[in-house]
Design an enzyme around this catalytic site. Structure first.
Site, PDB file in Angstrom:
ATOM      1  N   ARG A   1     -36.711  23.836 -18.454  1.00 17.19           N
ATOM      2  CA  ARG A   1     -37.149  22.455 -18.260  1.00 17.19           C
ATOM      3  C   ARG A   1     -35.937  21.663 -17.779  1.00 17.19           C
ATOM      4  NH1 ARG A   1     -37.815  17.811 -22.035  1.00 17.19           N
ATOM      5  NH2 ARG A   1     -39.532  16.492 -21.306  1.00 17.19           N
TER       6      ARG A   1
ATOM      7  N   ASN B   1     -40.531  11.985 -19.545  1.00 13.48           N
ATOM      8  CA  ASN B   1     -40.044  12.394 -20.862  1.00 13.48           C
ATOM      9  C   ASN B   1     -40.286  11.300 -21.899  1.00 13.48           C
ATOM     10  OD1 ASN B   1     -38.268  14.236 -22.576  1.00 13.48           O
ATOM     11  ND2 ASN B   1     -37.173  12.296 -22.742  1.00 13.48           N
ATOM     12  N   GLU B   2     -40.864  11.686 -23.033  1.00  6.95           N
ATOM     13  CA  GLU B   2     -41.037  10.800 -24.199  1.00  6.95           C
ATOM     14  C   GLU B   2     -41.358   9.367 -23.753  1.00  6.95           C
ATOM     15  OE1 GLU B   2     -37.517  11.344 -26.580  1.00  6.95           O
ATOM     16  OE2 GLU B   2     -37.877  13.502 -26.809  1.00  6.95           O
TER      17      GLU B   2
ATOM     18  N   HIS C   1     -42.747  17.015 -29.008  1.00 10.48           N
ATOM     19  CA  HIS C   1     -41.322  17.219 -29.260  1.00 10.48           C
ATOM     20  C   HIS C   1     -41.105  17.188 -30.768  1.00 10.48           C
ATOM     21  CE1 HIS C   1     -39.962  15.729 -25.005  1.00 10.48           C
ATOM     22  NE2 HIS C   1     -40.854  16.724 -24.967  1.00 10.48           N
TER      23      HIS C   1
ATOM     24  N   TYR D   1     -38.687  17.180 -33.881  1.00 17.27           N
ATOM     25  CA  TYR D   1     -37.379  16.958 -34.481  1.00 17.27           C
ATOM     26  C   TYR D   1     -37.599  16.636 -35.963  1.00 17.27           C
ATOM     27  CZ  TYR D   1     -35.474  17.222 -29.775  1.00 17.27           C
ATOM     28  OH  TYR D   1     -35.120  17.663 -28.520  1.00 17.27           O
TER      29      TYR D   1
ATOM     30  N   GLU E   1     -39.848  20.212 -26.568  1.00 16.44           N
ATOM     31  CA  GLU E   1     -38.488  20.103 -27.091  1.00 16.44           C
ATOM     32  C   GLU E   1     -38.524  20.354 -28.588  1.00 16.44           C
ATOM     33  OE1 GLU E   1     -36.279  16.510 -26.458  1.00 16.44           O
ATOM     34  OE2 GLU E   1     -36.788  16.389 -24.324  1.00 16.44           O
TER      35      GLU E   1
ATOM     36  N   TRP F   1     -34.226  22.364 -27.145  1.00 17.37           N
ATOM     37  CA  TRP F   1     -33.240  21.385 -26.668  1.00 17.37           C
ATOM     38  C   TRP F   1     -31.907  21.714 -27.322  1.00 17.37           C
ATOM     39  CZ3 TRP F   1     -33.696  17.500 -23.078  1.00 17.37           C
ATOM     40  CH2 TRP F   1     -32.566  16.689 -22.929  1.00 17.37           C
TER      41      TRP F   1
END
Length: 448
Positions: free
Chosen positions: A78, A153-154, A220, A222, A249, A278
């Protein structure tokens, strides 16, 4: 009579046209596309992303990274691009695609400028991201077998995350109206983590907005996803509804509050979900780097784990069939597995056996794997112990709780792999260091 024949002819032409339309509808898939909850290639073969994110827009000179991540086993990269609103503009899209193709990698291209829109004042809107893609259309058309367009992105922060649904619908519609036939990827709001569940609760509306039915959703993961329950509950919802999803991610658990990467890796493999870690290198917080200073010979703890660990890239990636298919990784410097002479399970009581092997070895370090097999009766838990040779140490483990007391290593099952049926096996892995002789130990396995 002539008019009647003309009418019959017209009817036959209409039937033929309808048959042709049925065989090949106007919105037939081109290149990489969605089939149910899966991504497949133009030939219908499933493709599961196994790769990393590369911060190209900030490090445009690090073009060796494409070959480096490929050599470590990735089948996808990516690539971070900029629209010019905050970074870039990235006008080298054709060159990036060429690097991906030369290295037999599927290219996921993303505009990073949209990150945190609505909360981050400098961020670009999704509409502005689409304008960038339109400006690069000449480099993208014809690359549908090789390229996924991750629109932004995001794209929404934590302020008014609900605006994501309308903005994403409009972006997809505008991309299709502009003639893009590529597989589209859309990131969740809340800086990609969807903790308010806007993407989850509006997923079907987003998929329905695509006239080509060729959009995959991206989460994503996290610190919001720092428990197995949070991860599996979220993934269950998408799987139960048949929605296509990738983990675009994620990071690793470098402290107790961070993402549970072990669950992400295991669940992705079990469910056939793509993942893209990531990130390769160049983070301002280097704890998220997989390679120190873009050097593939200096993998970090995170890099070793995601490339070389259980359910990691080297073990699970398969190259896209457009490039030939098959496993993508190159062998470890010392690839021959070494097994411990542990006996097979016997007897009618609760028993287990453990088999040790060195999966890969390099100067000063190695990756080990232990296979635990239940005896002739089912077990509800297991414990494996062994004694380290002089100079050996265990630094990190997955799929087991591993402790060291002096030279004795004790590994106990975790919640999801303790219960094994008779003769059923599970594995756990670890990273270690060595000096002198990386001796193979004798293991002891006890079961409950």
């Amino acid at each position: 009579m002539k008019r009647r024949l003309l009418s019959v002819g017209a009817a036959l032409l209409a039937v033929a046209a309808s048959v042709l339309m049925f065989v090949k509808p106007a919105d037939a898939a081109v290149g990489l596309h969605v089939d149910g909850r899966n991504i497949v290639e133009a030939n219908g073969q499933p493709f599961v992303m196994r790769g990393v994110n590369h911060p190209h827009v900030w490090y445009t000179g690090e073009t060796d990274s494409f070959a480096d991540v490929k050599a470590l086993g990735a089948n996808t990269v990516r690539v971070v691009l900029g629209s010019g609103k905050r970074w870039g503009p990235s006008t080298d899209v054709a060159d990036v695609i060429s690097l991906c193709k030369q290295n037999r990698l599927i290219c996921v291209l993303e505009v990073h400028d949209t990150t945190g829109y609505g909360e981050e004042g400098a961020a670009a809107s999704l509409d502005e991201a689409v304008d960038y893609w339109i400006s690069q259309k000449s480099a993208l058309v014809g690359q549908e077998n090789y390229v996924v367009i991750n629109i932004g992105n995001e794209p929404i922060g934590n302020v008014d995350a609900g605006q994501w649904t309308a903005a994403t619908t409009a972006a997809i519609t505008k991309m299709r109206a502009s003639g893009f036939e590529h597989l589209l990827m859309v990131d969740a709001p809340n800086w990609g983590q969807d903790w308010q569940y806007v993407m989850r609760d509006n997923a079907q509306a987003i998929l329905d907005a695509d006239s080509r039915q060729n959009t995959v959703l991206s989460i994503h993961m996290y610190a919001v996803f720092n428990t197995a329950t949070a991860i599996t509950d979220y993934l269950d919802r998408f799987e139960d509804n048949g929605w296509p999803l990738v983990i675009g991610e994620f990071g690793w658990r470098f402290n107790a509050n961070e993402v549970d990467h072990e669950t992400i890796l295991a669940e992705s493999q079990a469910r056939g979900l793509g993942y893209l870690g990531w990130s390769w290198s160049g983070n301002t917080d280097p704890i998220l780097d997989m390679a120190t200073s873009f050097d593939p010979a200096r993998l970090t703890t995170w890099g070793e784990r995601i490339f070389n660990g259980a359910n990691g890239i080297r073990a699970t990636a398969r190259e896209a069939t457009i490039f030939g298919g098959g496993p993508t990784g190159t062998p470890s410097p010392i690839p021959t597995p070494t097994k411990s002479p542990t006996p097979s399970p016997t007897g009618g009581g609760k028993a287990c056996a453990a088999e040790y092997r060195v999966v890969g070895q390099w100067p000063g370090g190695f990756q080990g794997e232990v296979r635990v097999t239940a005896g002739s009766s089912a077990i509800s838990g297991w414990t494996v112990t062994w004694t380290l040779a002089s100079g050996q140490a265990v630094s990190q483990a997955w799929n087991a709780t591993v402790t060291t007391g002096g030279s004795v290593v004790t590994a106990r099952n975790v919640s999801y792999n303790g219960s094994l049926g008779a003769g059923v096996a599970t594995t756990f892995g670890f990273l270690g260091s060595w000096s002198g002789d990386n001796a193979v130990p004798t293991l002891s396995c006890t079961a409950t």
